[in-house]
Design an enzyme around this catalytic site. Structure first.
Site, mmCIF file in Angstrom:
data_model
loop_
_atom_site.group_PDB
_atom_site.id
_atom_site.type_symbol
_atom_site.label_atom_id
_atom_site.label_comp_id
_atom_site.label_asym_id
_atom_site.label_seq_id
_atom_site.Cartn_x
_atom_site.Cartn_y
_atom_site.Cartn_z
ATOM 1 C CB VAL A 81 45.177 45.067 51.340
ATOM 2 C CG1 VAL A 81 44.308 44.325 52.087
ATOM 3 C CG2 VAL A 81 46.084 46.672 51.807
ATOM 4 N NE ARG A 89 33.686 39.310 49.671
ATOM 5 C CZ ARG A 89 34.677 39.509 49.247
ATOM 6 N NH1 ARG A 89 35.992 39.413 49.696
ATOM 7 N NH2 ARG A 89 34.674 39.850 47.815
ATOM 8 N N GLY A 91 36.246 38.053 57.576
ATOM 9 C CA GLY A 91 36.376 39.026 58.483
ATOM 10 C C GLY A 91 37.878 39.342 58.473
ATOM 11 C CB VAL A 92 40.744 37.916 56.720
ATOM 12 C CG1 VAL A 92 42.460 38.283 56.610
ATOM 13 C CG2 VAL A 92 40.530 36.432 57.269
ATOM 14 C CB SER A 117 42.061 46.224 43.872
ATOM 15 O OG SER A 117 41.018 45.767 44.999
ATOM 16 C CD GLU A 118 36.761 44.273 43.676
ATOM 17 O OE1 GLU A 118 35.610 44.125 43.412
ATOM 18 O OE2 GLU A 118 37.348 43.532 44.216
ATOM 19 C CE1 TYR A 122 41.330 48.793 51.702
ATOM 20 C CE2 TYR A 122 40.973 48.775 49.488
ATOM 21 C CZ TYR A 122 41.655 48.208 50.346
ATOM 22 O OH TYR A 122 42.551 47.166 50.211
ATOM 23 C CG PHE A 402 51.128 54.245 47.056
ATOM 24 C CD1 PHE A 402 50.292 53.707 48.005
ATOM 25 C CD2 PHE A 402 50.952 55.506 46.738
ATOM 26 C CE1 PHE A 402 49.530 54.229 48.658
ATOM 27 C CE2 PHE A 402 49.983 56.326 47.545
ATOM 28 C CZ PHE A 402 49.277 55.827 48.498
#
Ligand SMILES: CC(C)(COP(=O)(O)OP(=O)(O)OC[C@H]1O[C@@H](n2cnc3c(N)ncnc32)[C@H](O)[C@@H]1OP(=O)(O)O)[C@@H](O)C(=O)NCCC(=O)NCCS
Length: 402
Positions: A81, A89, A91-92, A117-118, A122, A402
């Site tokens: 992703v 930043r 909205g993608v 990743s952070e 999510y 993964f």
């Protein structure tokens, strides 16, 4: 401004979508890496975000089953992703998450899971930390077992071809024992776990199998890194994966790894907090377990997901569920006898869907979620009751990112 998001149609679109995350790893993906990713994902599971003709982001999903308490369910393994730095930043990601979760729902996959990743990204899309994973580093002088092990099996080196055949049943056995294990296709074994990357050519990963009572009961994949300082070895052995089907087999494969001569330190990542190693070792304090978040889980279809796992205890609980990003899940659910159904009965616990994702595999308790201000306990004792239902005998473990 909204971005158009749709699955990639060809290799060229896939390449540009993949390069959104690739930006963070150096140059454009080499051709052979693209081949592998396309093989693993299929073009149709790589979403690209468009601004006009320009691709400005990409979000992929793998298709696999995830082990859940008492079974397994179809799950989207969200990965690769990224948003191009020129479009961050705006909205993608939000647009890609929207398209991807709608697609997951349309495919009838009740779950989505990812490695983050952070930790800050999510939760807003309904993912919650569902398992814990940690690294250890075991100095040779702290590698003794608490109770001497009587070794009964034999470890031998195997080729990648043999490993394909011998390791898969051990992995499958793990997925029966523990939630959080994803199913691996032959392609996955070949292109991910057993492939020797170019940078390893000179000192490749090794594959070993433990034969015990006429069967392969454990395996390990590891690398060594030689080193010598002031007349003493500083060599490292890095365990990529070590799995056993029984306690004896797990102990034996670990004894093998810890006893390789001329190694100063053995390291391994992604261990769950209840991994047997901690009690096998005489001095677990010295291995400095550093715990982190592991798998993040999102219930895409709450009814199917809750009804699709087994429960350790009987009883019932009524949940008031909030799910702003996937409102089809919102409302009151009664869980009883292993079935989740809509209800008008008074709610006992109120929570967001990410908190339910955390509890789903049994890796986080409702009591922890309540104390961490992620669940409101509306009826005294409801969290404890839910915990006797959701608890599972082993914690979730996802041994590979993964
Ligand atoms: C993470 C990433 C994909 C976010 O993309 P983006 O297009 O900038 O995100 P959006 O503009 O859609 O943001 C959506 C929301 O998430 C928030 N957000 C996005 N990235 C965030 C981050 N790294 N930390 C905290 N919040 C973040 C935004 O502030 C926004 O919040 P809002 O809904 O309250 O306004 C992008 O930063 C990126 O490519 N990072 C590097 C690669 C990476 O980490 N990928 C994830 C792999 S698991």
């Amino acid at each position: 401004m909204p971005f158009d998001v749709r699955p990639c149609r060809d290799r060229e679109e896939f390449t540009r979508a993949l390069y959104a995350i690739g930006q963070n790893f150096g140059g454009p993906p080499p051709e052979e890496m693209l081949d592998r990713w396309i093989l693993l994902h299929g073009l149709e599971r790589m979403h690209a975000a468009f601004e006009g003709d320009e691709i400005v982001g990409g979000a992929g999903a793998l298709t696999f089953d995830l082990s859940v308490p008492g079974g397994s369910l179809p799950c989207a393994g969200v990965t690769i992703v990224g948003t191009y730095p020129t479009h961050r930043r705006r909205g993608v990601l939000r647009a890609m998450m929207r398209a991807q979760l709608d697609d997951v729902r349309a495919r009838g996959e009740p779950l989505a899971a990812l490695w983050a990743s952070e930790e800050t990204i999510y939760g807003r899309f309904g993912y919650g930390v569902a398992s814990w994973a940690g690294d250890v580093s075991i100095p040779r002088e702290s590698s003794a077992f608490a109770v001497p092990l009587e070794r009964r099996g034999q470890v031998r080196f195997v080729s990648a071809e043999e490993a394909m055949e011998l390791f898969a049943p051990v992995w499958a056995a793990l997925s029966v024992q523990r939630p959080g294990v994803f199913s691996r296709s032959d392609t996955w074994w070949r292109t991910r776990r057993l492939r020797i990357p170019d940078e390893e050519k000179a000192n490749p990963r090794r594959f070993v199998a433990l034969e015990l009572d006429g069967a392969t009961q454990a395996y390990a994949i590891y690398r060594t890194k030689p080193g010598f300082e002031d007349g003493m070895s500083t060599a490292k052995l890095e365990v990529l994966e070590a799995i056993g089907t029984t306690p004896q087999a797990t102990a034996e494969i670990w004894r093998f790894l810890l006893d390789v001569d001329w190694i100063a330190t053995v390291s391994v990542g992604l261990l769950p907090p209840d991994h047997p190693l901690f009690l096998l070792l005489a001095t677990p304090r010295r291995v400095r377990y550093r715990m982190s978040d592991g798998l993040w889980v999102r219930l895409v279809d709450v009814g199917a997901a809750l009804s699709g796992r087994a429960y350790a205890g009987g009883g019932s609980v009524v949940l008031e569920l909030r799910d702003a990003f996937c409102p089809w899940n919102e409302g009151r659910w009664r869980l009883a006898g292993g079935l989740a159904e809509r209800t008008d009965e008074p709610a006992e616990l109120a929570l967001d869907v990410d908190a339910l994702g955390s509890a789903y595999l049994g890796g986080v308790t409702f009591a922890q979620l309540r104390d961490g201000l992620r669940v409101e306990e509306l009826v005294d004792g409801a969290a404890a009751r839910a915990d006797t239902m959701f608890a599972w005998r082993l914690l979730p473990w996802c041994p590979e990112i993964f």
